[in-house]
Design a protein around this motif. Structure first.
Motif, PDB file in Angstrom:
ATOM      1  N   TRP A  97       0.851  -1.186   0.000  1.00 22.93           N
ATOM      2  CA  TRP A  97       0.000   0.000   0.000  1.00 22.93           C
ATOM      3  C   TRP A  97       0.882   1.229   0.000  1.00 22.93           C
ATOM      4  O   TRP A  97       2.069   1.158   0.297  1.00 22.93           O
ATOM      5  CB  TRP A  97      -0.931   0.005   1.224  1.00 22.93           C
ATOM      6  N   ARG A  98       0.301   2.386  -0.339  1.00 21.62           N
ATOM      7  CA  ARG A  98       1.021   3.660  -0.340  1.00 21.62           C
ATOM      8  C   ARG A  98       0.138   4.716   0.323  1.00 21.62           C
ATOM      9  O   ARG A  98      -0.976   4.975  -0.137  1.00 21.62           O
ATOM     10  CB  ARG A  98       1.368   4.084  -1.767  1.00 21.62           C
ATOM     11  N   ASP A  99       0.636   5.297   1.377  1.00 22.77           N
ATOM     12  CA  ASP A  99      -0.173   6.252   2.133  1.00 22.77           C
ATOM     13  C   ASP A  99       0.713   6.877   3.211  1.00 22.77           C
ATOM     14  O   ASP A  99       1.932   6.768   3.152  1.00 22.77           O
ATOM     15  CB  ASP A  99      -1.374   5.543   2.763  1.00 22.77           C
ATOM     16  N   SER A 100       0.104   7.446   4.219  1.00 18.42           N
ATOM     17  CA  SER A 100       0.817   7.917   5.395  1.00 18.42           C
ATOM     18  C   SER A 100       0.739   6.827   6.464  1.00 18.42           C
ATOM     19  O   SER A 100       0.398   5.678   6.159  1.00 18.42           O
ATOM     20  CB  SER A 100       0.195   9.222   5.903  1.00 18.42           C
ATOM     21  N   VAL A 101       1.037   7.173   7.704  1.00 19.33           N
ATOM     22  CA  VAL A 101       0.935   6.244   8.829  1.00 19.33           C
ATOM     23  C   VAL A 101      -0.201   6.735   9.714  1.00 19.33           C
ATOM     24  O   VAL A 101      -0.364   7.946   9.906  1.00 19.33           O
ATOM     25  CB  VAL A 101       2.261   6.213   9.635  1.00 19.33           C
ATOM     26  N   TYR A 102      -0.987   5.823  10.252  1.00 19.34           N
ATOM     27  CA  TYR A 102      -2.083   6.220  11.131  1.00 19.34           C
ATOM     28  C   TYR A 102      -1.562   7.047  12.304  1.00 19.34           C
ATOM     29  O   TYR A 102      -0.488   6.752  12.857  1.00 19.34           O
ATOM     30  CB  TYR A 102      -2.799   4.996  11.686  1.00 19.34           C
ATOM     31  N   ASP A 103      -2.350   8.044  12.724  1.00 21.20           N
ATOM     32  CA  ASP A 103      -1.928   8.906  13.823  1.00 21.20           C
ATOM     33  C   ASP A 103      -2.473   8.449  15.171  1.00 21.20           C
ATOM     34  O   ASP A 103      -2.556   9.239  16.115  1.00 21.20           O
ATOM     35  CB  ASP A 103      -2.324  10.357  13.549  1.00 21.20           C
ATOM     36  N   PHE A 104      -2.847   7.195  15.286  1.00 20.85           N
ATOM     37  CA  PHE A 104      -3.260   6.619  16.562  1.00 20.85           C
ATOM     38  C   PHE A 104      -2.456   5.349  16.809  1.00 20.85           C
ATOM     39  O   PHE A 104      -2.005   4.686  15.868  1.00 20.85           O
ATOM     40  CB  PHE A 104      -4.761   6.322  16.585  1.00 20.85           C
ATOM     41  N   VAL A 105      -2.243   5.005  18.065  1.00 17.92           N
ATOM     42  CA  VAL A 105      -1.437   3.833  18.406  1.00 17.92           C
ATOM     43  C   VAL A 105      -2.154   2.563  17.936  1.00 17.92           C
ATOM     44  O   VAL A 105      -3.324   2.353  18.241  1.00 17.92           O
ATOM     45  CB  VAL A 105      -1.185   3.746  19.921  1.00 17.92           C
ATOM     46  N   HIS A 106      -1.439   1.745  17.198  1.00 16.09           N
ATOM     47  CA  HIS A 106      -1.984   0.477  16.744  1.00 16.09           C
ATOM     48  C   HIS A 106      -0.833  -0.496  16.517  1.00 16.09           C
ATOM     49  O   HIS A 106       0.331  -0.106  16.486  1.00 16.09           O
ATOM     50  CB  HIS A 106      -2.781   0.655  15.450  1.00 16.09           C
ATOM     51  N   TYR A 107      -1.177  -1.763  16.391  1.00 15.85           N
ATOM     52  CA  TYR A 107      -0.181  -2.784  16.079  1.00 15.85           C
ATOM     53  C   TYR A 107      -0.872  -3.935  15.379  1.00 15.85           C
ATOM     54  O   TYR A 107      -2.107  -4.013  15.320  1.00 15.85           O
ATOM     55  CB  TYR A 107       0.552  -3.261  17.339  1.00 15.85           C
ATOM     56  N   HIS A 108      -0.059  -4.819  14.816  1.00 21.70           N
ATOM     57  CA  HIS A 108      -0.585  -5.982  14.099  1.00 21.70           C
ATOM     58  C   HIS A 108      -0.158  -7.231  14.861  1.00 21.70           C
ATOM     59  O   HIS A 108       1.044  -7.425  15.096  1.00 21.70           O
ATOM     60  CB  HIS A 108      -0.067  -5.994  12.662  1.00 21.70           C
ATOM     61  N   HIS A 132       2.842   1.499  16.876  1.00 20.87           N
ATOM     62  CA  HIS A 132       3.369   2.611  16.095  1.00 20.87           C
ATOM     63  C   HIS A 132       2.262   3.610  15.772  1.00 20.87           C
ATOM     64  O   HIS A 132       1.092   3.257  15.680  1.00 20.87           O
ATOM     65  CB  HIS A 132       4.059   2.140  14.811  1.00 20.87           C
ATOM     66  N   ARG A 133       2.659   4.873  15.629  1.00 17.42           N
ATOM     67  CA  ARG A 133       1.725   5.929  15.223  1.00 17.42           C
ATOM     68  C   ARG A 133       2.506   7.124  14.725  1.00 17.42           C
ATOM     69  O   ARG A 133       3.662   7.366  15.127  1.00 17.42           O
ATOM     70  CB  ARG A 133       0.821   6.348  16.378  1.00 17.42           C
ATOM     71  N   LEU A 134       1.871   7.910  13.871  1.00 22.79           N
ATOM     72  CA  LEU A 134       2.482   9.132  13.347  1.00 22.79           C
ATOM     73  C   LEU A 134       2.355  10.261  14.361  1.00 22.79           C
ATOM     74  O   LEU A 134       1.277  10.506  14.900  1.00 22.79           O
ATOM     75  CB  LEU A 134       1.782   9.530  12.039  1.00 22.79           C
ATOM     76  N   ILE A 135       3.462  10.942  14.621  1.00 23.24           N
ATOM     77  CA  ILE A 135       3.461  12.099  15.518  1.00 23.24           C
ATOM     78  C   ILE A 135       3.351  13.390  14.714  1.00 23.24           C
ATOM     79  O   ILE A 135       2.511  14.239  14.978  1.00 23.24           O
ATOM     80  CB  ILE A 135       4.726  12.130  16.394  1.00 23.24           C
ATOM     81  N   GLU A 136       4.206  13.539  13.711  1.00 22.98           N
ATOM     82  CA  GLU A 136       4.133  14.689  12.813  1.00 22.98           C
ATOM     83  C   GLU A 136       4.833  14.334  11.515  1.00 22.98           C
ATOM     84  O   GLU A 136       5.683  13.442  11.470  1.00 22.98           O
ATOM     85  CB  GLU A 136       4.773  15.932  13.435  1.00 22.98           C
ATOM     86  N   ALA A 137       4.436  15.047  10.436  1.00 23.66           N
ATOM     87  CA  ALA A 137       5.021  14.733   9.134  1.00 23.66           C
ATOM     88  C   ALA A 137       4.953  15.941   8.211  1.00 23.66           C
ATOM     89  O   ALA A 137       4.107  16.832   8.383  1.00 23.66           O
ATOM     90  CB  ALA A 137       4.281  13.559   8.495  1.00 23.66           C
ATOM     91  N   SER A 138       5.840  15.971   7.241  1.00 23.46           N
ATOM     92  CA  SER A 138       5.771  16.986   6.193  1.00 23.46           C
ATOM     93  C   SER A 138       4.523  16.720   5.349  1.00 23.46           C
ATOM     94  O   SER A 138       3.997  15.606   5.328  1.00 23.46           O
ATOM     95  CB  SER A 138       7.032  16.934   5.320  1.00 23.46           C
TER      96      SER A 138
END
Length: 204
Positions: free
Chosen positions: A85-96, A138-144
């Motif tokens: 897939w191609r996208d950003s990373v979710y901004d909430f804590v999750h795992y697989h 993992h979760r996104l904190i900030e991004a360009s």
């Protein structure tokens, strides 16, 4: 990512020019990974056996023929990691809990929290690759604004998304059953992952 995101990316791959193996060899740089281990923090199990791996600048952005996302996608696929897939990373804590995940940064930069809220914030930029063993929060904190990630999964395992702490006891049992993949997503059968995760197979 959900199956709809994988289908959307598959459609892209059908129409884009993709590098052959010879071209890939010129775009993959030899790198020793940074290995990070995270303990169970009471909310996110993380992985007791396999460390998270970060390959800094593993994929070169110097190609004028192929888009960076295409190169990363092809590298992963060539080494047996698919369902991309191609996208950003979710901004909430999750795992697989049933599968490992690899993410390669195709564009931009970001700070991603790994290992849950008690884990570590990692700075990532284009060309970096992160391998997340099953259970790793993992979760996104900030991004360009232009941040773009290519994600993929090994052949074995089932995609799931865990966010509810009530599911933790069952998730821990599932994580214990996820063995090491057969290949490193960047360097193949003889890559650093296969050495670092060797002898730490399925339990339970």
């Amino acid at each position: 990512m959900p199956i709809k995101d994988q289908i959307k990316n598959y459609a892209k791959k059908l129409v884009e020019d993709r590098p052959d193996r010879g071209s890939l060899e010129t775009l993959v740089r030899p790198r020793k990974p940074m290995a990070l281990r995270f303990a169970d923090d009471g909310i996110v199990p993380n992985n007791p056996r396999f460390p998270l791996l970060i390959y800094r600048g593993a994929i070169s952005a110097r190609s004028r023929t192929f888009a960076m996302a295409t190169v990363i996608d092809t590298v992963f696929e060539a080494n047996g990691w698919g369902r991309s897939w191609r996208d950003s990373v979710y901004d909430f804590v999750h795992y697989h809990s049933q599968i490992h995940e690899v993410m390669g940064v195709a564009r931009g930069d970001a700070k991603v929290e790994c290992g849950g809220v008690k884990g570590r914030i990692v700075s990532l930029k284009a060309g970096d690759v992160v391998v997340l063993p099953a259970g790793t929060g993992h979760r996104l904190i900030e991004a360009s604004r232009n941040f773009l990630v290519v994600g993929a999964y090994p052949k074995s395992g089932t995609y799931d998304e865990c966010t509810d702490s009530r599911d933790r006891p069952a998730a821990i049992k599932r994580i214990a059953k996820v063995g090491p993949p057969g290949t490193d997503p960047v360097y193949g059968k003889n890559g650093p992952l296969t050495e670092l995760w060797r002898g730490r197979g399925k339990r339970g």
